[in-house]
Design a protein around this motif. Structure first.
Motif, PDB file in Angstrom:
ATOM      1  N   ALA A   1      29.745  36.245  27.010  1.00 43.45           N
ATOM      2  CA  ALA A   1      29.670  35.996  25.572  1.00 43.45           C
ATOM      3  C   ALA A   1      31.048  35.727  24.982  1.00 43.45           C
ATOM      4  N   ALA A   2      32.052  36.478  25.443  1.00 43.58           N
ATOM      5  CA  ALA A   2      33.414  36.276  24.945  1.00 43.58           C
ATOM      6  C   ALA A   2      33.936  34.893  25.319  1.00 43.58           C
ATOM      7  N   ALA A   3      33.715  34.495  26.563  1.00 52.59           N
ATOM      8  CA  ALA A   3      34.220  33.210  27.035  1.00 52.59           C
ATOM      9  C   ALA A   3      33.563  32.040  26.312  1.00 52.59           C
ATOM     10  N   LYS A   4      32.309  32.197  25.943  1.00 53.13           N
ATOM     11  CA  LYS A   4      31.627  31.129  25.224  1.00 53.13           C
ATOM     12  C   LYS A   4      32.188  30.927  23.823  1.00 53.13           C
ATOM     13  N   GLN A   5      32.760  32.002  23.231  1.00 52.59           N
ATOM     14  CA  GLN A   5      33.200  31.940  21.835  1.00 52.59           C
ATOM     15  C   GLN A   5      34.665  31.575  21.661  1.00 52.59           C
ATOM     16  N   ASP A   6      35.487  31.760  22.694  1.00 54.31           N
ATOM     17  CA  ASP A   6      36.924  31.554  22.504  1.00 54.31           C
ATOM     18  C   ASP A   6      37.564  31.179  23.831  1.00 54.31           C
ATOM     19  N   LYS A   7      38.358  30.132  23.836  1.00 58.39           N
ATOM     20  CA  LYS A   7      39.009  29.649  25.051  1.00 58.39           C
ATOM     21  C   LYS A   7      40.498  30.004  25.099  1.00 58.39           C
ATOM     22  N   ARG A   8      40.966  30.802  24.176  1.00 58.60           N
ATOM     23  CA  ARG A   8      42.394  31.101  24.123  1.00 58.60           C
ATOM     24  C   ARG A   8      42.819  32.185  25.101  1.00 58.60           C
ATOM     25  N   PHE A   9      41.868  32.857  25.734  1.00 62.24           N
ATOM     26  CA  PHE A   9      42.175  34.036  26.543  1.00 62.24           C
ATOM     27  C   PHE A   9      41.843  33.812  28.008  1.00 62.24           C
ATOM     28  N   SER A  10      42.392  34.684  28.837  1.00 65.90           N
ATOM     29  CA  SER A  10      41.838  34.901  30.162  1.00 65.90           C
ATOM     30  C   SER A  10      40.746  35.957  30.005  1.00 65.90           C
ATOM     31  N   TRP A  11      39.515  35.582  30.256  1.00 68.45           N
ATOM     32  CA  TRP A  11      38.389  36.521  30.184  1.00 68.45           C
ATOM     33  C   TRP A  11      38.025  36.925  31.599  1.00 68.45           C
ATOM     34  N   VAL A  12      37.973  38.221  31.849  1.00 68.02           N
ATOM     35  CA  VAL A  12      37.854  38.731  33.207  1.00 68.02           C
ATOM     36  C   VAL A  12      36.792  39.822  33.284  1.00 68.02           C
ATOM     37  N   VAL A  13      35.891  39.698  34.246  1.00 70.55           N
ATOM     38  CA  VAL A  13      35.021  40.810  34.591  1.00 70.55           C
ATOM     39  C   VAL A  13      35.826  41.728  35.502  1.00 70.55           C
ATOM     40  N   GLY A  14      36.082  42.938  35.032  1.00 69.42           N
ATOM     41  CA  GLY A  14      36.909  43.867  35.788  1.00 69.42           C
ATOM     42  C   GLY A  14      36.778  45.266  35.221  1.00 69.42           C
ATOM     43  N   SER A  15      37.556  46.181  35.771  1.00 72.12           N
ATOM     44  CA  SER A  15      37.455  47.591  35.397  1.00 72.12           C
ATOM     45  C   SER A  15      38.791  48.121  34.915  1.00 72.12           C
ATOM     46  N   ASN A  16      38.754  48.988  33.898  1.00 75.46           N
ATOM     47  CA  ASN A  16      39.974  49.657  33.446  1.00 75.46           C
ATOM     48  C   ASN A  16      40.574  50.539  34.545  1.00 75.46           C
ATOM     49  N   ALA A  17      39.736  50.968  35.472  1.00 75.07           N
ATOM     50  CA  ALA A  17      40.213  51.828  36.551  1.00 75.07           C
ATOM     51  C   ALA A  17      41.000  51.067  37.606  1.00 75.07           C
TER      52      ALA A  17
ATOM     53  N   MET B   1      52.162  28.092  16.070  1.00 74.47           N
ATOM     54  CA  MET B   1      52.087  29.301  16.880  1.00 74.47           C
ATOM     55  C   MET B   1      50.715  29.370  17.551  1.00 74.47           C
ATOM     56  N   THR B   2      50.686  29.743  18.854  1.00 75.16           N
ATOM     57  CA  THR B   2      49.436  29.732  19.585  1.00 75.16           C
ATOM     58  C   THR B   2      49.289  30.968  20.469  1.00 75.16           C
ATOM     59  N   ILE B   3      48.043  31.338  20.730  1.00 76.61           N
ATOM     60  CA  ILE B   3      47.709  32.339  21.726  1.00 76.61           C
ATOM     61  C   ILE B   3      47.079  31.599  22.899  1.00 76.61           C
ATOM     62  N   SER B   4      47.570  31.859  24.106  1.00 75.14           N
ATOM     63  CA  SER B   4      47.092  31.160  25.291  1.00 75.14           C
ATOM     64  C   SER B   4      46.676  32.169  26.360  1.00 75.14           C
ATOM     65  N   PRO B   5      45.983  31.728  27.413  1.00 72.69           N
ATOM     66  CA  PRO B   5      45.508  32.660  28.443  1.00 72.69           C
ATOM     67  C   PRO B   5      46.655  33.358  29.172  1.00 72.69           C
ATOM     68  N   PHE B   6      46.466  34.628  29.426  1.00 71.38           N
ATOM     69  CA  PHE B   6      47.402  35.445  30.197  1.00 71.38           C
ATOM     70  C   PHE B   6      47.265  35.100  31.675  1.00 71.38           C
ATOM     71  N   ALA B   7      48.385  34.913  32.364  1.00 73.24           N
ATOM     72  CA  ALA B   7      48.327  34.377  33.722  1.00 73.24           C
ATOM     73  C   ALA B   7      48.836  35.318  34.802  1.00 73.24           C
ATOM     74  N   ALA B   8      49.419  36.465  34.449  1.00 74.23           N
ATOM     75  CA  ALA B   8      49.996  37.356  35.466  1.00 74.23           C
ATOM     76  C   ALA B   8      48.903  38.269  36.036  1.00 74.23           C
ATOM     77  N   LEU B   9      47.910  37.633  36.661  1.00 74.84           N
ATOM     78  CA  LEU B   9      46.787  38.383  37.220  1.00 74.84           C
ATOM     79  C   LEU B   9      47.085  38.818  38.653  1.00 74.84           C
ATOM     80  N   ALA B  10      46.442  39.936  39.031  1.00 75.61           N
ATOM     81  CA  ALA B  10      46.619  40.484  40.366  1.00 75.61           C
ATOM     82  C   ALA B  10      45.294  40.468  41.110  1.00 75.61           C
ATOM     83  N   CYS B  11      45.363  40.258  42.408  1.00 74.06           N
ATOM     84  CA  CYS B  11      44.171  40.297  43.246  1.00 74.06           C
ATOM     85  C   CYS B  11      43.576  41.706  43.214  1.00 74.06           C
ATOM     86  N   PRO B  12      42.290  41.847  42.908  1.00 78.65           N
ATOM     87  CA  PRO B  12      41.698  43.186  42.836  1.00 78.65           C
ATOM     88  C   PRO B  12      41.533  43.830  44.207  1.00 78.65           C
ATOM     89  N   LEU B  13      41.742  43.080  45.272  1.00 77.16           N
ATOM     90  CA  LEU B  13      41.564  43.622  46.616  1.00 77.16           C
ATOM     91  C   LEU B  13      42.871  44.120  47.231  1.00 77.16           C
TER      92      LEU B  13
END
Length: 280
Positions: free
Chosen positions: A134-150, A1-13
Motif C-alpha cells: 500500500a505504501a509503495a503504491k502511494q509514494d515513489k520517493r522512498f525505499s519501501w521494504v518488507v523487513g523486521s525491526n529486529a 528540495m527532494t526526498i529520494s529513496p534510501f540506498a544504503a541497504l544491507a543483505c538480510p542474510l
C-alpha cells in the motif's frame, strides 16, 4: 528540495551491502532480491518469519489507510514533523527510517514537510507485505521494504533519524544503524488513548503502566511531549476503521465488537506520548 529513496541497504542474510540493479537488489555473495512491480523489495527471509503472512492483514491496512487519510491523526503527524525538524541541524541532506511504516502515512507527510527545506533520503520498513504494498503504491520517493525491526536491512551508522510510531522498538538495531548523534522519535499510546472505545469493547480496563522516560542502553533521553485531543467520529464507518486498525479488534470479545458495530457516533480521546532519544 527532494526526498529520494534510501540506498544504503544491507543483505538480510549476511549483512553485506546491497547493490541496486535494474530489477533487483543483490550482494557480493550472490543473494538476490527482486523488486516488485509496485517498487518495493522483500528483505524478510523465510527463516525469520514467525508466520506465513506476518504483520497487519490486508483488511487492517485498508482500514488504517482510510482512517489516516481522513486526517484524524494529522495532529500527531504534525507533532512528529516538528520534532524531526528540531533535531535535524542545519540544511544538510538527512536520511530517515520509518520503522513499522504501515501504509506510509507518517513518512509521506514528513517527506512533504522536510522536502520544503532540505534534500534527504527515506526508507519505510514493515513486516506486513500488505502495508508495504500500500505504501509503495502511494509514494515513489522512498525505499519501501518488507523487513523486521529486529533485523533491519540497513548498513551501520547510516541514518540521521528513526521514527517508531505506535510500533515495536528494537533499540539495539536502532543504535546500530543510526549515525553518532542520530535520533529515535518514539510515539506510544498514553493512558487515556481511545479510552471511550476501550470502555465499550472490554468488560474492564487493565491498569495503565506508568510513563517511563528512561533512556534505553546506548541512548540519552532528550525530551518528551504529550499529544492529546478529543476526536469526534461521526460515522459508523470511521469507528469501524479505527477499531479494525488496532490490536483491540482481536482482543475484544464478540459482545464488545457487536457493541462497537452498533455505534453511529463516538468521541474518543487521542492521547499519545512522543519521546526523543539520541544515540550516545
Amino acid at each position: 528540495m527532494t526526498i529520494s529513496p534510501f540506498a544504503a541497504l544491507a543483505c538480510p542474510l549476511d549483512g553485506s551491502p546491497l547493490v541496486h540493479g535494474e530489477r533487483s537488489w543483490y550482494c557480493e555473495n550472490g543473494h538476490n532480491f527482486d523488486v516488485a512491480r509496485q517498487g518495493y523489495v522483500h528483505l524478510l527471509p523465510v527463516q525469520k518469519k514467525r508466520s506465513l503472512d506476518p504483520g497487519d492483514s490486508k483488511e487492517m491496512v485498508a482500514a488504517r489507510q482510510r482512517f489516516l487519510n481522513a486526517g484524524y491523526y494529522e495532529r500527531i503527524s504534525d507533532a512528529v514533523n516538528l520534532a524531526v525538524g528540531a533535531v535535524l541541524q542545519g540544511n544538510e541532506p538527512a536520511s530517515f527510517l520509518d520503522a513499522g511504516c504501515g501504509e506510509g502515512y507518517y513518512a509521506r507527510r514528513l517527506a512533504d514537510a522536510l522536502g520544503q527545506s532540505r534534500d534527504g533520503t527515506g526508507i519505510g520498513v514493515d513486516i506486513s507485505k500488505w502495508a508495504v504494498l500500500a505504501a509503495a503504491k502511494q509514494d515513489k520517493r522512498f525505499s519501501w521494504v518488507v523487513g523486521s525491526n529486529a533485523n533491519l536491512p540497513v548498513l551501520p551508522d547510516e541514518l540521521d533519524c528513526i521514527l517508531c510510531l505506535f510500533g515495536f522498538p528494537v533499540y539495539g538495531e536502532f543504535h546500530r544503524v543510526l549515525k553518532p548523534g542520530g535520533h529515535v522519535l518514539q510515539l506510544d499510546a498514553g493512558p487515556e488513548h481511545l479510552r471511550e472505545l476501550r470502555e465499550i469493547i472490554y468488560p474492564e480496563l487493565k491498569p495503565e503502566r506508568p510513563d517511563n522516560d528512561d533512556a534505553p542502553d546506548g541512548f540519552r533521553f532528550v525530551s518528551s511531549e504529550n499529544v492529546r485531543y478529543s476526536l469526534p467520529l461521526n460515522s459508523q464507518e470511521a469507528i469501524a476503521d479505527l477499531l479494525a486498525m488496532t490490536p483491540h479488534l482481536y482482543r475484544a470479545s464478540a459482545e464488545g465488537r457487536e457493541k462497537a458495530a452498533a455505534l453511529q457516533s463516538l468521541t474518543v480521546t487521542v492521547d499519545a506520548v512522543l519521546r526523543i532519544f539520541e544515540k550516545a
